[in-house]
Enzyme design. Structure first.
Site: not given
Ligand code: 5GP
Length: 185
Positions: A53, A110, A113, A163
C-alpha cells in the site's frame, strides 16, 4: 467493449472522495520538508516502505525529500483470516535486503488502523539496533486503535471507513486512483 453510459467494472462500487489530489500533494510536501529538516545532519536515511500500500506515497514523498536516502521494502500479511487465529497477529513475508544496524531508519506506512502491523514492525526493526527508528504514515484511523504505537510523521486522520486509492486497494483494485476515496461497504 463498454458502450456509452456503462460503468467500467472497477468502479462498480460507490466511491466518495475523502482526500483529493491537491490535499494529498500539499501534505506530502509538508511531510517531506519536515523529515528533510529533522534529518538534515544525517549521512543517509533508510526509508523502509511497507508493501504494497505505501508504494505511491513512498515514491512521492522520497522524491520531495532533500536529504540523502536509500529505499528498502518490507512486506507483512495479517493472520486472523481463520477464527482460531489471533486477529492482531502479523507475519513477515518479505524482509529488507540490507542490515539496518547503526542506521537511521524511517518506516513508511500507508495506513495505521488497529496499529498491530506498525507495532510489530517497530519491534522487529528495533531488535536490529538501528541508530534511530521512526515511523511515518499517510493515514491513521484513531477510532480503530487497539495498540499504542508512536507515529512520528502523520498525513491525515480519517474516520472508520475503508479507503482506497493512492496505493490503497480493495481486493487489489483501485490502487492507482489519484485521490483517497471511501468505499461503500
Ligand atoms: P493494522 O495492523 O493497523 O490494523 O492494519 C494495517 C493494515 O491494514 C494496512 O497496512 C492495510 O493493509 C490494511 N488496512 C486497514 N485499513 C485499511 C483501509 O481503509 N483501506 C485499505 N486499503 N487497507 C486498510
Amino acid at each position: 467493449m463498454a458502450s456509452a453510459g456503462e460503468y467500467p467494472r472497477h468502479v462498480s462500487r460507490a466511491l466518495s472522495t475523502l482526500i483529493d489530489e491537491d490535499a494529498i500533494g500539499a501534505r506530502v510536501g509538508e511531510l517531506a520538508a519536515e523529515i528533510s529538516a529533522d534529518y538534515a545532519d544525517v549521512d543517509e536515511l533508510v526509508l523502509i516502505g511497507v508493501l504494497k500500500g505505501s508504494f505511491i506515497f513512498l515514491a512521492d514523498l522520497s522524491r520531495r525529500m532533500t536529504v540523502p536516502h536509500r529505499i528498502e521494502f518490507i512486506a507483512v500479511s495479517s493472520y486472523g483470516e481463520r477464527e482460531s487465529e489471533d486477529p492482531g497477529a502479523v507475519r513477515l513475508i518479505l524482509d529488507v535486503r540490507h542490515d539496518i544496524g547503526g542506521r537511521h531508519v524511517l518506516v513508511i506506512e500507508d495506513i495505521v488502523d488497529t496499529g498491530h502491523t506498525l507495532a510489530y514492525l517497530m519491534r522487529l526493526l528495533s531488535a536490529r539496533l538501528p541508530e534511530s527508528l521512526k515511523s511515518c504514515t499517510l493515514i491513521r484511523k484513531p477510532d480503530r486503535a487497539e495498540v499504542d504505537v508512536a507515529i512520528d510523521y502523520l498525513g491525515f486522520d480519517i474516520p472508520d471507513v475503508w479507503v482506497v486509492g493512492y496505493g490503497l486497494d480493495y481486493a487489489e483494485k483501485y490502487r492507482t486512483l489519484p485521490r483517497i476515496c471511501a468505499l461503500e461497504r
